[in-house]
Design a protein around this motif. Structure first.
Motif, PDB file in Angstrom:
ATOM      1  N   LEU A 211       0.828  -1.207   0.000  1.00  0.00           N
ATOM      2  CA  LEU A 211       0.000   0.000   0.000  1.00  0.00           C
ATOM      3  C   LEU A 211       0.864   1.260   0.000  1.00  0.00           C
ATOM      4  CD1 LEU A 211      -2.827  -1.106   2.441  1.00  0.00           C
ATOM      5  CD2 LEU A 211      -3.113  -0.460   0.036  1.00  0.00           C
ATOM      6  N   ALA A 212       1.964   1.221   0.756  1.00  0.00           N
ATOM      7  CA  ALA A 212       2.871   2.375   0.768  1.00  0.00           C
ATOM      8  C   ALA A 212       3.458   2.602  -0.623  1.00  0.00           C
ATOM      9  CB  ALA A 212       3.980   2.155   1.789  1.00  0.00           C
ATOM     10  N   LEU A 213       3.836   1.527  -1.288  1.00  0.00           N
ATOM     11  CA  LEU A 213       4.377   1.645  -2.642  1.00  0.00           C
ATOM     12  C   LEU A 213       3.308   2.131  -3.617  1.00  0.00           C
ATOM     13  CD1 LEU A 213       6.498  -1.640  -2.808  1.00  0.00           C
ATOM     14  CD2 LEU A 213       7.345   0.697  -2.484  1.00  0.00           C
ATOM     15  N   LEU A 214       2.089   1.641  -3.441  1.00  0.00           N
ATOM     16  CA  LEU A 214       0.979   2.048  -4.304  1.00  0.00           C
ATOM     17  C   LEU A 214       0.753   3.551  -4.240  1.00  0.00           C
ATOM     18  CD1 LEU A 214      -1.425   1.167  -6.134  1.00  0.00           C
ATOM     19  CD2 LEU A 214      -2.779   0.968  -4.034  1.00  0.00           C
ATOM     20  N   HIS A 215       0.951   4.127  -3.047  1.00  0.00           N
ATOM     21  CA  HIS A 215       0.751   5.567  -2.870  1.00  0.00           C
ATOM     22  C   HIS A 215       2.021   6.372  -3.149  1.00  0.00           C
ATOM     23  CE1 HIS A 215      -3.388   5.475  -1.463  1.00  0.00           C
ATOM     24  NE2 HIS A 215      -3.087   4.439  -0.698  1.00  0.00           N
ATOM     25  N   GLY A 216       3.015   5.728  -3.741  1.00  0.00           N
ATOM     26  CA  GLY A 216       4.180   6.450  -4.228  1.00  0.00           C
ATOM     27  C   GLY A 216       5.318   6.644  -3.257  1.00  0.00           C
ATOM     28  N   CYS A 217       5.309   5.948  -2.128  1.00  0.00           N
ATOM     29  CA  CYS A 217       6.418   6.085  -1.177  1.00  0.00           C
ATOM     30  C   CYS A 217       7.718   5.547  -1.779  1.00  0.00           C
ATOM     31  CB  CYS A 217       6.116   5.332   0.115  1.00  0.00           C
ATOM     32  SG  CYS A 217       4.905   6.150   1.174  1.00  0.00           S
ATOM     33  N   THR A 218       8.802   6.235  -1.515  1.00  0.00           N
ATOM     34  CA  THR A 218      10.114   5.808  -1.986  1.00  0.00           C
ATOM     35  C   THR A 218      10.766   4.907  -0.939  1.00  0.00           C
ATOM     36  OG1 THR A 218      10.419   7.872  -3.208  1.00  0.00           O
ATOM     37  CG2 THR A 218      12.397   6.574  -2.716  1.00  0.00           C
ATOM     38  N   PRO A 219      11.107   3.672  -1.294  1.00  0.00           N
ATOM     39  CA  PRO A 219      11.750   2.774  -0.324  1.00  0.00           C
ATOM     40  C   PRO A 219      13.166   3.248   0.004  1.00  0.00           C
ATOM     41  CG  PRO A 219      10.834   1.564  -2.198  1.00  0.00           C
ATOM     42  CD  PRO A 219      10.857   3.004  -2.578  1.00  0.00           C
ATOM     43  N   THR A 220      13.518   3.224   1.280  1.00  0.00           N
ATOM     44  CA  THR A 220      14.858   3.605   1.701  1.00  0.00           C
ATOM     45  C   THR A 220      15.188   2.866   2.987  1.00  0.00           C
ATOM     46  OG1 THR A 220      16.322   5.495   2.158  1.00  0.00           O
ATOM     47  CG2 THR A 220      14.071   5.628   3.013  1.00  0.00           C
ATOM     48  N   VAL A 221      16.326   3.182   3.579  1.00  0.00           N
ATOM     49  CA  VAL A 221      16.749   2.554   4.832  1.00  0.00           C
ATOM     50  C   VAL A 221      17.152   3.650   5.811  1.00  0.00           C
ATOM     51  CG1 VAL A 221      17.532   0.392   3.778  1.00  0.00           C
ATOM     52  CG2 VAL A 221      19.123   2.326   3.971  1.00  0.00           C
ATOM     53  N   TYR A 222      17.374   3.272   7.060  1.00  0.00           N
ATOM     54  CA  TYR A 222      17.904   4.229   8.024  1.00  0.00           C
ATOM     55  C   TYR A 222      19.326   4.581   7.609  1.00  0.00           C
ATOM     56  CZ  TYR A 222      13.891   3.174  10.959  1.00  0.00           C
ATOM     57  OH  TYR A 222      12.613   3.031  11.435  1.00  0.00           O
ATOM     58  N   ARG A 223      19.581   5.880   7.436  1.00  0.00           N
ATOM     59  CA  ARG A 223      20.870   6.368   6.949  1.00  0.00           C
ATOM     60  C   ARG A 223      21.238   7.638   7.686  1.00  0.00           C
ATOM     61  NH1 ARG A 223      22.033   4.332   1.688  1.00  0.00           N
ATOM     62  NH2 ARG A 223      20.308   3.213   0.717  1.00  0.00           N
ATOM     63  N   TRP A 224      22.475   8.059   7.474  1.00  0.00           N
ATOM     64  CA  TRP A 224      22.906   9.325   8.070  1.00  0.00           C
ATOM     65  C   TRP A 224      23.677  10.154   7.066  1.00  0.00           C
ATOM     66  CZ3 TRP A 224      27.772  11.507   8.611  1.00  0.00           C
ATOM     67  CH2 TRP A 224      27.809  12.708   9.356  1.00  0.00           C
ATOM     68  N   GLU A 225      23.394  11.461   7.066  1.00  0.00           N
ATOM     69  CA  GLU A 225      24.248  12.443   6.414  1.00  0.00           C
ATOM     70  C   GLU A 225      24.006  13.773   7.095  1.00  0.00           C
ATOM     71  OE1 GLU A 225      23.385  12.590   2.283  1.00  0.00           O
ATOM     72  OE2 GLU A 225      21.569  13.755   2.502  1.00  0.00           O
ATOM     73  N   THR A 226      24.851  14.731   6.839  1.00  0.00           N
ATOM     74  CA  THR A 226      24.815  15.965   7.616  1.00  0.00           C
ATOM     75  C   THR A 226      23.545  16.773   7.437  1.00  0.00           C
ATOM     76  OG1 THR A 226      26.019  17.087   5.840  1.00  0.00           O
ATOM     77  CG2 THR A 226      27.305  16.201   7.676  1.00  0.00           C
ATOM     78  N   ASP A 227      22.868  16.632   6.287  1.00  0.00           N
ATOM     79  CA  ASP A 227      21.717  17.502   6.075  1.00  0.00           C
ATOM     80  C   ASP A 227      20.384  16.780   6.027  1.00  0.00           C
ATOM     81  OD1 ASP A 227      21.993  17.966   2.445  1.00  0.00           O
ATOM     82  OD2 ASP A 227      22.141  16.206   3.722  1.00  0.00           O
ATOM     83  N   ALA A 228      20.356  15.449   6.211  1.00  0.00           N
ATOM     84  CA  ALA A 228      19.077  14.733   6.194  1.00  0.00           C
ATOM     85  C   ALA A 228      19.213  13.445   6.969  1.00  0.00           C
ATOM     86  CB  ALA A 228      18.644  14.440   4.758  1.00  0.00           C
ATOM     87  N   PRO A 229      18.547  13.323   8.129  1.00  0.00           N
ATOM     88  CA  PRO A 229      18.704  12.164   8.986  1.00  0.00           C
ATOM     89  C   PRO A 229      18.438  10.832   8.325  1.00  0.00           C
ATOM     90  CG  PRO A 229      17.513  13.889  10.139  1.00  0.00           C
ATOM     91  CD  PRO A 229      17.677  14.346   8.726  1.00  0.00           C
ATOM     92  N   ALA A 230      17.636  10.781   7.269  1.00  0.00           N
ATOM     93  CA  ALA A 230      17.301   9.479   6.691  1.00  0.00           C
ATOM     94  C   ALA A 230      17.782   9.349   5.261  1.00  0.00           C
ATOM     95  CB  ALA A 230      15.796   9.255   6.751  1.00  0.00           C
ATOM     96  N   ALA A 231      18.959   9.895   4.946  1.00  0.00           N
ATOM     97  CA  ALA A 231      19.327   9.882   3.537  1.00  0.00           C
ATOM     98  C   ALA A 231      20.800   9.682   3.219  1.00  0.00           C
ATOM     99  CB  ALA A 231      18.865  11.178   2.900  1.00  0.00           C
ATOM    100  N   SER A 232      21.520   8.833   3.929  1.00  0.00           N
ATOM    101  CA  SER A 232      22.897   8.533   3.542  1.00  0.00           C
ATOM    102  C   SER A 232      23.265   7.127   3.948  1.00  0.00           C
ATOM    103  CB  SER A 232      23.862   9.538   4.164  1.00  0.00           C
ATOM    104  OG  SER A 232      25.170   9.299   3.724  1.00  0.00           O
ATOM    105  N   ALA A 233      24.496   6.735   3.711  1.00  0.00           N
ATOM    106  CA  ALA A 233      24.883   5.345   3.921  1.00  0.00           C
ATOM    107  C   ALA A 233      25.044   5.002   5.388  1.00  0.00           C
ATOM    108  CB  ALA A 233      26.186   5.066   3.187  1.00  0.00           C
ATOM    109  N   ALA A 234      24.722   3.741   5.714  1.00  0.00           N
ATOM    110  CA  ALA A 234      24.860   3.262   7.087  1.00  0.00           C
ATOM    111  C   ALA A 234      26.317   3.025   7.402  1.00  0.00           C
ATOM    112  CB  ALA A 234      24.067   1.975   7.259  1.00  0.00           C
TER     113      ALA A 234
END
Length: 234
Positions: A211-234
């Protein structure tokens, strides 16, 4: 605006790895990566460092794009109904973090990401994490960048480990995921590995993901980078 989808699995060991592998295969077919919540020790005497098969499997999954997240040290409950890190003062949290970090480094799975068992952390744990080099804290209510101090608010919903497993809750989880995805929010789903061998919880997770994919959610994982808590490599 499309949201994000983060799926995590905890309780991974030699006894549950087969069930997790099957779940991973289902997610691979959907191009959804997993956040693998790993603890050096579990109940009944399990020791990750003595489990070469699971270590190899986790290493391969991380190389393929999954994230490894430290998930406590030994799953001990310090107080009734409290997770391992739910009530610890800073010095005790520091000792457990150092011990867990040392084991994961030894087996080649060191991570700068932390998700406490039961999804709750004490103020002392929050203080000890950056002192031990951790950069991301994942808890019940959000994802905190420990370097910048910023938090992305998003509640995790799951099956097992602090969440009930009854059929009514499985239905609630699916509906909650759909509501969050429809409004473009971050869908955070969690499941314990032992629940994946049960048809109901496993299907509820897959339904929520679909359902999340059906509504257009982008799959990702818990990550770190300086400007976005959920958008870099583990």
């Amino acid at each position: 605006m499309a949201g994000q989808l983060i799926v995590s699995v905890s309780g991974i060991s030699d006894r549950t790895c087969g069930d997790v592998e099957e779940f991973c295969a289902a997610l691979d077919s959907r191009e959804v990566p997993l956040s693998l919540l790993v603890a050096p020790r579990l109940k009944d005497g399990y020791r990750l460092e003595s489990d070469s098969r699971t270590i190899g499997w986790l290493t391969g999954r991380r190389s393929g794009g999954d994230a490894v997240v430290l998930h406590g040290f030994d799953a001990a409950a310090t107080k009734k109904r409290r997770g391992e890190f739910g009530a610890l003062p800073a010095h005790e949290a520091n000792l457990r973090l150092m011990g867990a970090d040392r084991v994961l480094e030894h087996v080649g799975l060191r991570s700068r990401l932390f998700a406490a068992p039961g999804w709750t952390v004490s103020a002392g744990t929050a203080l000890a994490l950056p002192r031990n080099g951790f950069r991301l804290l994942v808890d019940l209510h959000g994802i905190t960048d420990l370097v910048t101090g910023t938090t992305t608010r998003s509640r995790v919903v799951g099956i097992g480990e602090g969440f009930v497993t009854e059929p009514w809750w499985c239905r609630t989880l699916v509906l909650s995921a759909e509501r969050t995805a429809r409004r473009g929010g971050m869908v955070r789903l969690a499941v314990t590995a032992k629940q994946l061998r049960k048809v109901g919880p496993r299907q509820a997770m897959l339904d929520a993901i679909d359902l999340a994919l059906l509504h257009g959610c982008t799959p990702t994982v818990y990550r770190w980078e300086t400007d976005a808590p959920a958008a870099s490599a583990a």
